[in-house]
Structure formats: C-alpha cells, structure tokens
Design a protein around this motif. Structure first.
Motif, PDB file in Angstrom:
ATOM      1  N   ALA A 363      32.507  47.617  36.876  1.00  0.00           N
ATOM      2  CA  ALA A 363      32.327  48.852  36.110  1.00  0.00           C
ATOM      3  C   ALA A 363      31.522  48.620  34.834  1.00  0.00           C
ATOM      4  O   ALA A 363      30.880  49.543  34.315  1.00  0.00           O
ATOM      5  N   PHE A 364      31.506  47.392  34.309  1.00  0.00           N
ATOM      6  CA  PHE A 364      30.695  47.089  33.127  1.00  0.00           C
ATOM      7  C   PHE A 364      29.204  47.281  33.419  1.00  0.00           C
ATOM      8  O   PHE A 364      28.403  47.514  32.510  1.00  0.00           O
ATOM      9  N   ASP A 365      28.849  47.209  34.684  1.00  0.00           N
ATOM     10  CA  ASP A 365      27.449  47.373  35.061  1.00  0.00           C
ATOM     11  C   ASP A 365      26.973  48.805  34.850  1.00  0.00           C
ATOM     12  O   ASP A 365      25.761  49.047  34.760  1.00  0.00           O
ATOM     13  N   CYS A 407      31.492  31.093  40.990  1.00  0.00           N
ATOM     14  CA  CYS A 407      32.793  31.653  40.599  1.00  0.00           C
ATOM     15  C   CYS A 407      33.805  31.600  41.745  1.00  0.00           C
ATOM     16  O   CYS A 407      34.989  31.324  41.531  1.00  0.00           O
ATOM     17  N   VAL A 408      33.334  31.867  42.966  1.00  0.00           N
ATOM     18  CA  VAL A 408      34.252  31.927  44.103  1.00  0.00           C
ATOM     19  C   VAL A 408      34.565  30.537  44.653  1.00  0.00           C
ATOM     20  O   VAL A 408      35.728  30.176  44.837  1.00  0.00           O
ATOM     21  N   LEU A 409      33.520  29.765  44.928  1.00  0.00           N
ATOM     22  CA  LEU A 409      33.730  28.458  45.544  1.00  0.00           C
ATOM     23  C   LEU A 409      34.052  27.369  44.534  1.00  0.00           C
ATOM     24  O   LEU A 409      34.821  26.444  44.836  1.00  0.00           O
ATOM     25  N   GLY A 410      33.478  27.500  43.335  1.00  0.00           N
ATOM     26  CA  GLY A 410      33.710  26.472  42.328  1.00  0.00           C
ATOM     27  C   GLY A 410      34.983  26.672  41.535  1.00  0.00           C
ATOM     28  O   GLY A 410      35.714  25.709  41.256  1.00  0.00           O
ATOM     29  N   PHE A 411      35.277  27.927  41.189  1.00  0.00           N
ATOM     30  CA  PHE A 411      36.441  28.212  40.352  1.00  0.00           C
ATOM     31  C   PHE A 411      37.531  29.008  41.069  1.00  0.00           C
ATOM     32  O   PHE A 411      38.523  29.391  40.449  1.00  0.00           O
ATOM     33  N   ASP A 412      37.355  29.262  42.352  1.00  0.00           N
ATOM     34  CA  ASP A 412      38.357  29.941  43.184  1.00  0.00           C
ATOM     35  C   ASP A 412      38.827  31.250  42.541  1.00  0.00           C
ATOM     36  O   ASP A 412      40.016  31.543  42.479  1.00  0.00           O
ATOM     37  N   MET A 413      37.863  32.081  42.090  1.00  0.00           N
ATOM     38  CA  MET A 413      38.190  33.328  41.409  1.00  0.00           C
ATOM     39  C   MET A 413      38.293  34.523  42.352  1.00  0.00           C
ATOM     40  O   MET A 413      38.592  35.630  41.910  1.00  0.00           O
ATOM     41  N   GLY A 414      38.008  34.327  43.640  1.00  0.00           N
ATOM     42  CA  GLY A 414      38.114  35.418  44.600  1.00  0.00           C
ATOM     43  C   GLY A 414      37.143  36.549  44.302  1.00  0.00           C
ATOM     44  O   GLY A 414      36.033  36.329  43.815  1.00  0.00           O
ATOM     45  N   LEU A 415      37.587  37.784  44.561  1.00  0.00           N
ATOM     46  CA  LEU A 415      36.707  38.939  44.364  1.00  0.00           C
ATOM     47  C   LEU A 415      36.370  39.176  42.900  1.00  0.00           C
ATOM     48  O   LEU A 415      35.345  39.794  42.597  1.00  0.00           O
ATOM     49  N   ALA A 416      37.205  38.704  41.979  1.00  0.00           N
ATOM     50  CA  ALA A 416      36.871  38.819  40.559  1.00  0.00           C
ATOM     51  C   ALA A 416      35.592  38.050  40.262  1.00  0.00           C
ATOM     52  O   ALA A 416      34.748  38.497  39.478  1.00  0.00           O
ATOM     53  N   GLY A 417      35.442  36.876  40.900  1.00  0.00           N
ATOM     54  CA  GLY A 417      34.230  36.080  40.712  1.00  0.00           C
ATOM     55  C   GLY A 417      33.005  36.777  41.277  1.00  0.00           C
ATOM     56  O   GLY A 417      31.913  36.718  40.693  1.00  0.00           O
ATOM     57  N   VAL A 418      33.178  37.454  42.418  1.00  0.00           N
ATOM     58  CA  VAL A 418      32.068  38.226  42.990  1.00  0.00           C
ATOM     59  C   VAL A 418      31.676  39.343  42.028  1.00  0.00           C
ATOM     60  O   VAL A 418      30.490  39.628  41.826  1.00  0.00           O
ATOM     61  N   GLY A 419      32.668  39.968  41.415  1.00  0.00           N
ATOM     62  CA  GLY A 419      32.392  41.059  40.482  1.00  0.00           C
ATOM     63  C   GLY A 419      31.639  40.618  39.248  1.00  0.00           C
ATOM     64  O   GLY A 419      30.744  41.313  38.773  1.00  0.00           O
ATOM     65  N   ILE A 420      31.974  39.452  38.713  1.00  0.00           N
ATOM     66  CA  ILE A 420      31.329  38.950  37.499  1.00  0.00           C
ATOM     67  C   ILE A 420      29.827  38.794  37.686  1.00  0.00           C
ATOM     68  O   ILE A 420      29.039  39.025  36.759  1.00  0.00           O
ATOM     69  N   SER A 421      29.413  38.424  38.884  1.00  0.00           N
ATOM     70  CA  SER A 421      27.993  38.146  39.129  1.00  0.00           C
ATOM     71  C   SER A 421      27.115  39.399  38.979  1.00  0.00           C
ATOM     72  O   SER A 421      25.915  39.293  38.703  1.00  0.00           O
ATOM     73  N   THR A 422      27.691  40.585  39.143  1.00  0.00           N
ATOM     74  CA  THR A 422      26.891  41.818  39.096  1.00  0.00           C
ATOM     75  C   THR A 422      26.339  42.119  37.697  1.00  0.00           C
ATOM     76  O   THR A 422      25.113  42.240  37.532  1.00  0.00           O
ATOM     77  N   PRO A 423      27.164  42.252  36.660  1.00  0.00           N
ATOM     78  CA  PRO A 423      26.600  42.512  35.324  1.00  0.00           C
ATOM     79  C   PRO A 423      25.768  41.351  34.805  1.00  0.00           C
ATOM     80  O   PRO A 423      24.801  41.574  34.061  1.00  0.00           O
ATOM     81  N   VAL A 424      26.094  40.125  35.192  1.00  0.00           N
ATOM     82  CA  VAL A 424      25.302  38.959  34.759  1.00  0.00           C
ATOM     83  C   VAL A 424      23.869  39.092  35.261  1.00  0.00           C
ATOM     84  O   VAL A 424      22.905  38.858  34.523  1.00  0.00           O
TER      85      VAL A 424
END
Length: 451
Positions: A363-365, A407-424
């Motif tokens: 949603a930050f996007d 975020c997903v494979l390195g830090f095991d953040m799940g869908l939250a990690g997928v979400g972070i990549s969008t605004p970045v």
C-alpha cells in the motif's frame, strides 16, 4: 477535425486533466473488474485451486496486454502530435497503419502462446493442483486475444485524439455482460474456469466491435472501412520506433512481475491466491494515478506538437497533486480495513490472512505511483519512449526482483518480503524519471511530419 477530437492546446489545464482522466479512470476500473469478476465467481464455485488458476493465467494475459498497450502507444503519440499540428492526413495514415500492424501481430503471438502453454506455466511454478485449470483458462482467453489487440488499438487512437469517453461506455457494457455470463457459465451451467474464460472473451469481443461500429457511424476522423486499413511502411516504422520501447518496457515490467509471481507460487496455492486478491485491491487503488498519467501523455503530445511546453509542465504538476491526494486516501483506507477489503473478493480466511502483510506493505506504493505515472506520461507524450525503458528495467529487474528473492529466500520473510520489493523498485524509477524531466531533455520532439 472531427467533433470527437479534443484540443488540449488551449483552455484550463486543470479542468481538462480532470475531465479527460476521469473516463480513463472509469475505463481502467471497468477493465480491472473483468479478472476480479472471474475470481469472485470462481471462488464461489471452484475453490482455491480455481482462484489460483485464474490468477496465474490472468498474470500471463496481462503481460501480453501490457505489451500491446505499449506498442499501440506509438500510434497514440503520433496521433496526438499530428492533431496538435493540425495534420489530418498523417492522422488517418497513422490510424490505418496501427490497425494493420495489430492484426498481423495478433495472429503471430496467439499461435506462439498456444504452442508453448505448458512450458510457460511450468516456468512459473504453477502449483500442480491448479495446473489443469490454469491451462484451460489461458488457452480459451488466448483464442480470443484478437479482441485484446483490437480494443487496445481503438483505445490508443482515441487517447491520441483526446477522446476518453467512448471506450468507457462500451467497456462498462462489456463488464456487465462479463459478470452476467460468469454467473451463468460457472454457476448453473457448471463450466468451471472454462466458463469464466469464455465469458471474458465474449465480453471483450462485444466491447471491441461495439466501439468500432459506433465510431464508424459517428463523425469520426477515421471510418474503419476496409479501404482505410492501409499499411504505410513509413508510419509502421515510426509506430515501432515509438511503441516498441514501450512494449519492451511493459514486457520487462510484467516479466519481472512474473518472476516474482513464480517465487510467490512456490510458497503454495494459498500464497498465490492471496497475492492475487491483494493485487486486485492494489490495482484499484493505483488506477487514478494510472489514468492521470495517461491523460498527461495525451496532453503532452498535443502541446509538444504545438510547441507549448509550459502547458505540458503545468499538466504534470497538476497530475502529481491530484494523484497524491487520492493515493494518500487509498493508503489510509487499506491500512485501516485490509481484511474487509479482501473479504469483498474472496471468503477464504486462510487466503486473506496469508496476504495481509503483503497488502499492508504494498500500500505504500500508492504514494509513489502518484509521481511515477505522471512522469512517465510526460516522457511518453513527448515521444521519448526509448528513455522510459531505463527506469522500468531498473525498477522491475535490477531492483524489484532481486529484493524479493533476497527477502524471501535470504531472510525467510514470506509474502512480506515480496511486498517490500514493490515500493523499493518504484523509488528507483522515480529518481531516474525525475532527473530526465528536470534536465529538460523531454522537450525535444521525436515525431516526423509529412511534407
């Protein structure tokens, strides 16, 4: 010029922007309802596997559609600048060539997609339990993809001449038809996802043909007769020169999204379904900025063609302000009512909970696209479509995809990690487009005129 053509080279920028972008907004929302209607009805009768099937196939179809929109944008840019220069001959040649090119490309891409459907779905890590339904939906929709090409060609030309209302009217009728056929085919007739796909194809065909017939009978600059569908090699070269970068740009952006979707699909059918539902909400929230950006492109095209650069700059400033106000409101609503919003689309609580962190973060996007869409609009409208490939590549491939995988494979953040990549990814695009605009390079026209 025809009465269906709007002149953006004079008058109030603010009122023109709002009046012109509002039909775009409604048209975009109507088009978004196609896939949402499919998912809603499928969720009622076919379960989570059906949702995943429609979602995954829908992502592929969206990639193809975005590529076509990008290529058609070449014809829209040329039409807008020829309108601004009052050159009716070039306008007609551009429209005829745009349709000729689209017809040829439709046959080629449809054939390729049908031949390699299994390989495409396998590459996207389509869950085994949803593979059959995904393939069925994809194949049926591809058989009707000629309607996607035709409708977007008409929409692009109308954007160029300043008409955003006609596609909205016919899109609205098609959307209602799609929902009605969804309920009939998937419900009482028990056709499963095949019924949802067939409903979508029929609705798109009605929208395309209805729009063409209406314009043919109206006082439009182009009659849509067989004699008018002439291929000008010079105009075709210009359409590809201006539109191909946009098509490649959209393909790269969508390709990056498909790579992230592949990562999401590997997390399971609930994750794939959850991201799809959240993405539909994001799509709605971002439609105002997208519509305003399209309006900026058309207004910029006409004003650059007329040499009125200050009006183009004013259109950009107004667009960012309007988009930001709406983006902030949408962000607040999603943060306060995320579960309720997703519940409007799907009733499976497991799917909703799975997607909750993804929706909150993406949603930050909404605040960032309020800047990038208008910036892209002024770059595209002035004919610098080749440049807009750069921020798109950086955003989707160089930034977004690696961020998601880390975020997903390195830090095991799940869908939250997928979400972070969008605004970045969007932030990196804003920095590049902002530099190009401030440099003033967008003011140099790239359109060739007939003698």
């Amino acid at each position: 010029m025809s009465g269906l053509v709007s002149d953006f080279t004079k008058g109030s920028i603010r009122s023109q922007l709002i009046r012109f972008s509002l039909p775009f907004l409604l048209t975009n929302i109507i088009q978004s309802l196609y896939n949402i209607a499919d998912i809603k009805v499928v969720s009622m009768f076919c379960g989570t596997e059906g949702i995943a099937g429609v979602s995954i196939a829908g992502n592929i179809l969206n990639t193809i559609t975005y590529m076509i929109i990008g290529l058609c944008n070449g014809g829209a840019i040329m039409t807008a600048q020829y309108i601004g220069a009052r050159n009716e001959r070039d306008v007609k040649e551009t429209i005829g060539t745009t349709f000729a090119v689209m017809i040829a490309l439709a046959a080629v891409t449809t054939s390729l997609a049908l031949i390699f459907s299994d390989e495409i779905l396998t590459a996207l890590n389509t869950p085994a339990e949803a593979f059959s339904q995904t393939k069925t939906y994809f194949i049926i929709c591809m058989c009707g993809s000629i309607c996607i090409y035709g409708y977007n060609a008409i929409g692009a030309i109308l954007r160029g001449v300043g008409n955003s209302k006609t596609p909205m009217y016919f899109g609205f009728v098609a959307c209602l038809l799609n929902i009605g056929l969804d309920l009939l085919f998937v419900g009482p007739m028990g056709m499963d996802v095949a019924g949802a796909a067939l409903a979508t194809v029929i609705a798109q065909a009605v929208s395309m043909m209805g729009c063409a017939v209406y314009l043919k009978k109206s006082d439009f600059i182009f009659s849509f007769g067989r004699r008018d569908m002439k291929l000008s090699l010079a105009k075709a070269a210009d359409i590809f020169r201006l539109g191909l970068p946009g098509a490649i740009q959209n393909a790269i952006v969508s390709g990056g999204f498909l790579m992230v979707s592949s990562l999401t699909n590997s997390l399971g059918v609930n994750a794939a379904s959850g991201v799809s539902v959240a993405s539909k909400i994001n799509n709605f929230a971002q439609q105002p900025a997208s519509a305003v950006g399209m309006a900026v492109a058309s207004m910029t095209g006409q004003n650059v063609g007329a040499g009125l650069y200050d009006r183009a700059k004013e259109a950009l400033r107004t667009a960012v302000a309007v988009s930001m106000i709406i983006g902030i409101a949408a962000f607040v609503i999603v943060q306060l009512l995320p579960e309720q919003l997703m519940g409007l689309i799907v009733s499976d609580n497991t799917v909703i909970k799975e997607a909750l962190p993804y929706l909150r973060i993406t949603a930050f996007d909404y605040l960032l696209v309020a800047m990038i869409f208008p910036l892209n609009g002024i770059c595209n409208g002035s004919g610098h479509t080749l440049f807009t490939m750069i921020p798109s590549i950086v955003s989707s491939v160089v930034t977004r995809v690696p961020a998601a995988y880390i975020c997903v494979l390195g830090f095991d953040m799940g869908l939250a990690g997928v979400g972070i990549s969008t605004p970045v990814g969007t932030i990196s695009a804003i920095l590049i487009c902002g530099w190009f605009y401030l440099s003033g390079r967008w003011k140099k026209s790239t359109i060739r005129f007939s003698n």
